[in-house]
Design an enzyme around this catalytic site. Structure first.
Site, PDB file in Angstrom:
ATOM      1  N   GLU A 205     -21.748  32.520 -19.125  1.00  0.00           N
ATOM      2  CA  GLU A 205     -21.238  33.894 -18.935  1.00  0.00           C
ATOM      3  C   GLU A 205     -22.166  34.691 -18.004  1.00  0.00           C
ATOM      4  OE1 GLU A 205     -20.072  35.740 -22.673  1.00  0.00           O
ATOM      5  OE2 GLU A 205     -18.477  34.244 -22.937  1.00  0.00           O
ATOM      6  N   GLU A 331     -15.580  27.705 -24.708  1.00  0.00           N
ATOM      7  CA  GLU A 331     -15.537  28.527 -25.929  1.00  0.00           C
ATOM      8  C   GLU A 331     -14.103  28.981 -26.150  1.00  0.00           C
ATOM      9  OE1 GLU A 331     -18.449  31.703 -26.023  1.00  0.00           O
ATOM     10  OE2 GLU A 331     -19.959  30.448 -25.048  1.00  0.00           O
TER      11      GLU A 331
HETATM   12  O1  AHR Z   1     -19.516  32.667 -29.318  1.00  0.00           O
HETATM   13  C1  AHR Z   1     -20.167  33.891 -29.350  1.00  0.00           C
HETATM   14  C2  AHR Z   1     -20.490  34.393 -27.954  1.00  0.00           C
HETATM   15  O2  AHR Z   1     -19.310  34.615 -27.249  1.00  0.00           O
HETATM   16  C3  AHR Z   1     -21.259  33.473 -27.051  1.00  0.00           C
HETATM   17  O3  AHR Z   1     -22.626  33.526 -27.265  1.00  0.00           O
HETATM   18  C4  AHR Z   1     -20.928  33.976 -25.691  1.00  0.00           C
HETATM   19  O4  AHR Z   1     -20.990  32.971 -24.712  1.00  0.00           O
HETATM   20  C5  AHR Z   1     -19.530  34.556 -25.863  1.00  0.00           C
HETATM   21  O5  AHR Z   1     -19.425  35.815 -25.346  1.00  0.00           O
END
Ligand code: AHR
Length: 532
Positions: A205, A331
């Site tokens: 990110e 994610e």
């Molecule tokens: O999964 C929680 C957070 O969500 C992670 O650390 C980040 O990459 C995303 O914003």
């Protein structure tokens, strides 16, 4: 898909929404599968995992410590290992997440480990300490991977780290003993054999917690980080930071901005990391108390994963028509607003329900159907955080309904995608926005030798669906099934009641080469069909 509508009159629907009434009776579904037109292999990595030093994920969730009274193997919770083996966990992404861009890997090796700042401290409730003890470092992580039979996927620190720190980590992990000093140091710390890490995430990110960069700034840094990547085996799979897919416009600007800035350069980009959360953080939607609108809104939002994949795939194709770069859904999961954590220190833990299990199933169907585009997908996160398979606190441990969907989809791993056409009524459903439409049935199928695995989800809260499954050629000889459902859409598993939602055997009638099943309302089913 046929679009026979359930909407009888608009007056019925608006009155129905106000009174909490749901869609009407469902007609039969016809499902046609072409096992001979087998598509790409479904990589096990589509069923991958993400674990971060966040709240109760690593400490207490996975790592209980070697001297704990909780059953453990070298400090790792035994129950966690056993349950992850049961679903054939393919990989773990670690150490973050946002945490990765503040993590210095040397803090987590050797006997004397410093206590360091954890990025998530700022999000902790007042008085709750997130200081990183560094008890769980790369050796402990690799031990976890080996115990579970999973492959490691490491995320490098780009925001506060340097290319040198990254390259040293690669050498520490992958160089054979006797080559560079870092390899000998690894051996002194207990691991003579190289770790053989193939998957490397270059930042996380970087448009947000990973450095607040523009796509062009990130591209420049990416090139500096990967150009002198140490060439020890295995050949690396390098994952560049991709978009925030749950943004309104899917964040297509990040993808095009990054590839624009990489034009004329030669750095490899094997994967582009897409984060796609079903993001209800700014909505009144709660985790475990909801009505029909919330039920359908969450599942519909999960189905949007397919649009995100298609849009970014198309955008990449303009720069990379051969599609060397695959998508890595690093994610994903349903993220509700805070307030229902199992304990204050267990940041972002959520008591998930049957609704999240159905969301998982429709998401896996999307991944399976797009197996040609996706190299890996990692649920965020495996335990005690967001879309978890488990909740754990001290000696309490419970599988959430999501766990069982991983188990029910396990047979798709390493099978070949089979073309499946579902003919079924579209649903008109209540939504916080009024009404909405969605497919009446979601599914995917795969073939492995003479075994056809079929997964189907009926999101309808009120109606079961009789489904007739036939093959375009060949015949079905026998079948068996498993179902996950519950009479209460808000049902979940708790420490006190761990078996509220769990799979049960499901009847499959095979006659005249067809399989006939009736999908209960609000259910996921998994079928194993023997074919000739
Ligand atoms: O999964 C929680 C957070 O969500 C992670 O650390 C980040 O990459 C995303 O914003």
């Amino acid at each position: 898909m046929d679009r026979r509508t359930f909407l009888r009159t608009s007056a019925f629907v608006s009155a129905g929404v106000a009174a909490g009434v749901h869609p009407a009776l469902a007609a039969d579904a016809d499902i046609e599968i072409s096992p001979q037109a087998a598509g790409p292999e479904i990589s096990p990595n589509l069923y991958g995992h993400f674990i971060e030093h966040l709240g109760g994920v690593i400490y207490d969730g996975i790592w209980v410590g070697r001297n704990s009274k909780i059953k453990n193997i070298g400090g790792i919770r035994t129950q966690f290992i056993e349950d992850m083996k049961r679903i054939a966990v393919p990989n773990y992404r670690w150490p973050g997440g946002c945490f990765a861009d503040g993590y210095h890997w040397r803090d987590g090796i050797g006997a004397a480990r410093p206590r360091t700042y954890n990025y998530w401290q700022a999000a902790m409730p007042k008085g709750v300490d997130a200081t990183e003890s560094n008890q769980f470092g790369i050796h402990e992580f690799m031990h976890l991977c080996r115990l579970c039979g999973a492959r490691p996927y490491l995320a490098a620190n780009m925001a506060s780290g340097s290319p040198r720190e990254f390259h040293d980590w690669v050498s520490y992990c992958n160089a054979p003993v006797g080559t560079v000093s870092l390899a000998d140091e690894r051996a002194q710390n207990g691991d003579r054999q190289p770790f053989g890490v193939e998957f490397w995430g270059v930042g996380n990110e970087s448009w947000g917690c990973g450095g607040d960069m523009t796509a062009a700034e990130y591209a420049m840094l990416y090139r500096r980080f990967v150009t002198q990547f140490p060439a020890y085996p295995p050949k690396p799979f390098l994952v560049a930071v991709g978009p925030r897919g749950h943004s309104k416009d899917f964040d297509l600007g990040w993808t095009t901005g990054f590839f624009d800035a990489m034009q004329g350069h030669h750095s490899r980009i094997d994967g582009l990391s897409v984060h796609y959360y079903t993001d209800f953080r700014n909505s009144p939607e709660k985790v475990a108390t909801f009505d029909a609108r919330g039920w359908y809104d969450v599942i519909r939002e999960g189905l949007r994963t397919e649009t995100v994949i298609e849009r970014h795939w198309e955008a990449i194709g303009k720069y990379d028509p051969q599609h060397h770069t695959k998508l890595v859904i690093d994610e994903w999961g349903v993220w509700y607003r805070p307030g229902e954590e199992i304990a204050p220190a267990y940041l972002l833990s959520q008591p998930l329900t049957l609704r999240d299990a159905l969301h998982t199933a429709v998401t896996f169907d999307v991944f399976n159907r797009n197996a040609d585009k996706i190299a890996m997908a990692n649920v965020a996160q495996t335990i005690n955080c967001i879309h978890s398979l488990f909740l754990a606190q001290g000696d309490h441990f419970v599988r959430t309904p999501v766990y069982y969907v991983f188990e029910m989809y396990r047979n798709h791993m390493r099978s070949q995608l089979a073309q499946m056409n579902i003919h079924c009524d579209e649903l008109t459903v209540p939504s916080r926005g009024g009404t909405a439409t969605m497919p009446g049935l979601s599914g995917s199928a795969s073939i492995n030798g003479k075994t056809l695995t079929v997964s189907l989800t009926n999101p309808n809260l009120d109606s079961s669906i009789p489904a007739h499954i036939r093959l375009t050629s060949g015949s079905i000889l026998e079948g068996r099934g498993t179902v996950l459902t519950h009479g209460d859409m808000t049902a979940g598993n708790t420490f006190d009641h761990p078996d509220q939602v769990k799979p049960a055997p499901f009847p499959v009638n095979v006659s005249a080469s067809r399989a006939e099943v009736t999908l209960p309302q609000r259910s996921v089913i998994s079928l194993e069909l023997k074919i000739a």
